[in-house]
Enzyme design. Sequence first.
Site, PDB file in Angstrom:
ATOM      1  N   GLY A 145       1.512  -8.388   8.466  1.00 15.88           N
ATOM      2  CA  GLY A 145       0.004  -8.195   8.806  1.00 15.88           C
ATOM      3  C   GLY A 145      -0.693  -9.626   8.970  1.00 15.88           C
ATOM      4  O   GLY A 145      -1.309 -10.161   9.824  1.00 15.88           O
ATOM      5  N   THR A 146      -0.313 -10.454   7.879  1.00 16.54           N
ATOM      6  CA  THR A 146      -1.135 -11.424   7.633  1.00 16.54           C
ATOM      7  C   THR A 146      -0.675 -12.540   8.871  1.00 16.54           C
ATOM      8  O   THR A 146      -1.447 -13.148   9.555  1.00 16.54           O
ATOM      9  CB  THR A 146      -0.783 -12.329   6.316  1.00 16.54           C
ATOM     10  OG1 THR A 146      -1.248 -11.115   5.382  1.00 16.54           O
ATOM     11  CG2 THR A 146      -1.472 -13.463   5.946  1.00 16.54           C
ATOM     12  N   GLN A 155      -3.782  -0.658   8.550  1.00 13.65           N
ATOM     13  CA  GLN A 155      -3.877   0.570   7.720  1.00 13.65           C
ATOM     14  C   GLN A 155      -3.717   1.805   8.550  1.00 13.65           C
ATOM     15  O   GLN A 155      -3.680   2.973   8.217  1.00 13.65           O
ATOM     16  CB  GLN A 155      -5.036   0.666   7.086  1.00 13.65           C
ATOM     17  CG  GLN A 155      -5.153  -0.466   5.977  1.00 13.65           C
ATOM     18  CD  GLN A 155      -4.049   0.019   4.927  1.00 13.65           C
ATOM     19  OE1 GLN A 155      -3.700   0.939   4.619  1.00 13.65           O
ATOM     20  NE2 GLN A 155      -4.316  -1.076   4.036  1.00 13.65           N
ATOM     21  N   SER A 180       1.902  -3.964  10.147  1.00 10.22           N
ATOM     22  CA  SER A 180       2.850  -4.467   9.000  1.00 10.22           C
ATOM     23  C   SER A 180       3.894  -3.205   8.441  1.00 10.22           C
ATOM     24  O   SER A 180       3.339  -2.145   8.375  1.00 10.22           O
ATOM     25  CB  SER A 180       1.830  -4.576   7.629  1.00 10.22           C
ATOM     26  OG  SER A 180       2.548  -5.017   6.442  1.00 10.22           O
ATOM     27  N   CYS A 200      -9.622  -7.685  -3.459  1.00  9.42           N
ATOM     28  CA  CYS A 200      -9.158  -8.385  -2.261  1.00  9.42           C
ATOM     29  C   CYS A 200      -9.934  -8.463  -1.052  1.00  9.42           C
ATOM     30  O   CYS A 200      -9.074  -8.840   0.083  1.00  9.42           O
ATOM     31  CB  CYS A 200      -7.683  -7.914  -2.179  1.00  9.42           C
ATOM     32  SG  CYS A 200      -7.056  -6.754  -1.153  1.00  9.42           S
TER      33      CYS A 200
HETATM   34  N1  PMP Z   1      -4.954  -6.142   7.342  1.00  5.96           N
HETATM   35  C1  PMP Z   1      -5.280  -5.069   6.414  1.00  5.96           C
HETATM   36  C2  PMP Z   1      -6.369  -4.167   6.784  1.00  5.96           C
HETATM   37  C3  PMP Z   1      -4.454  -4.728   5.198  1.00  5.96           C
HETATM   38  O1  PMP Z   1      -4.903  -3.849   4.643  1.00  5.96           O
HETATM   39  C4  PMP Z   1      -3.440  -5.971   4.843  1.00  5.96           C
HETATM   40  C5  PMP Z   1      -2.687  -5.358   3.725  1.00  5.96           C
HETATM   41  N2  PMP Z   1      -3.360  -5.341   2.521  1.00  5.96           N
HETATM   42  C6  PMP Z   1      -3.246  -6.755   5.652  1.00  5.96           C
HETATM   43  C7  PMP Z   1      -3.876  -6.954   6.680  1.00  5.96           C
HETATM   44  C8  PMP Z   1      -2.016  -7.678   5.341  1.00  5.96           C
HETATM   45  O2  PMP Z   1      -0.926  -7.359   5.527  1.00  5.96           O
HETATM   46  P1  PMP Z   1       0.582  -7.911   5.094  1.00  5.96           P
HETATM   47  O3  PMP Z   1       0.599  -7.393   3.581  1.00  5.96           O
HETATM   48  O4  PMP Z   1       1.480  -7.411   5.760  1.00  5.96           O
HETATM   49  O5  PMP Z   1       0.386  -9.446   5.260  1.00  5.96           O
END
Ligand code: PMP
Length: 382
Positions: free
Chosen positions: A66-67, A177, A197, A324
Amino acid sequence: MDNAATTQALPEVADVVKDVMCNRYGNPSSLHNRGFEAEKIIKDARESIAKTLKCSPDNIIFTSGGTEGNNMALVGGALANQREGKHIITTCYEHASVYRPLMYLEDNMGFEVTYLPVDKNGRVELDALKDALREDTIIVSIMHVNNEIGSVNDIYEIGNIVKEYNKNIIYHVDAIQSYGKIMINAKRSKADFITVSGHKIHGPKGTGFVFKSDNVKVHPIIHGGGQQKNFRSGTENVPGIAGLKVAADFMYGNMSDHAEHFFKIKKMLKEKCESIEGVTVNACEELEATAPHVLSVSFEGVRSEVLLHALEDRGVFVSSGSACSSNHPGISHALQAIGVDKNLLESTIRFSFSVFTTAEMIDYTVEQIEDLLPMLRKYVKR
Ligand code: PMP
């Protein structure tokens, strides 16, 4: 109880990852058979995943999660479109992997970011979006499901508003999510980027993908050997991609059964929590309009970290509601934005479920909370 943070990989996912790692380990760019075999694994995964979003396989780019996807959409989109303007719209409660790249663009590259408010149910205020759109707006980035409170934004209505104002504005949806839990129709959303993700849907960590619309202008943020049509260089994570496909097939193959199960579990925990004195459930007035797997609960008179660790001792793992996802470390923007009482901001816990969460687990969790609360409340500083 912390499945919004991550999920357990399915055994079938682990099996295919191991098989691809150990047996079908070719480099998809190689010209020989082994390479072709690996390329075919990626092609199959791309086709399966495209079906889940009702888009073309050409729209799918695999990432490390996701990041990376969010950075690709925002930094890559901003760099490619900065001549058209430098204004970006997002919300006050995005994940760090959205607001941090945006802060970077603001602090180092002269972009300006508008943060939209949300209503008491945690949904973006659409009138505020309409007011914020400007001639120089180039990106609108709005999450589908908020990771802290589980509120769901109407990505279709937002898409209409954005594209009616200016069809060239890049519309990015962080669906990390929601993917696998709520149906998403990429075309109907009018999104240019949808980011996903793998580890949130029982897939491997370090996997994910971006849906990219056909004509959106984007610069790659990872440069190199030109894989994935030059949008994302680097030898593809073939085992991870194979595992991600299995996880996506599982989530989408049984979606309505899963939704029923999720809501049953969520309703159960919600009702049990509401019956405990000094306990409030956040942003969940209309249960069916929320994400099926996240419940935010405030516990008067006890700090979330204290409850989190006390529950941990009893084998229940949760997240503190303010973890976070805040522009100001320690204070949750999402909880503030929906008007959670000031003295409850640091007394909030996020429970999040998977399709494997059982009614017995909910019963056990509530029993532990009921047992711990009177004791923990005695020690709170007044
Ligand atoms: N966006 C949202 C809404 C998330 O909940 C998360 C994961 N906590 C991320 C982005 C980041 O995803 P990843 O852990 O795969 O980098």
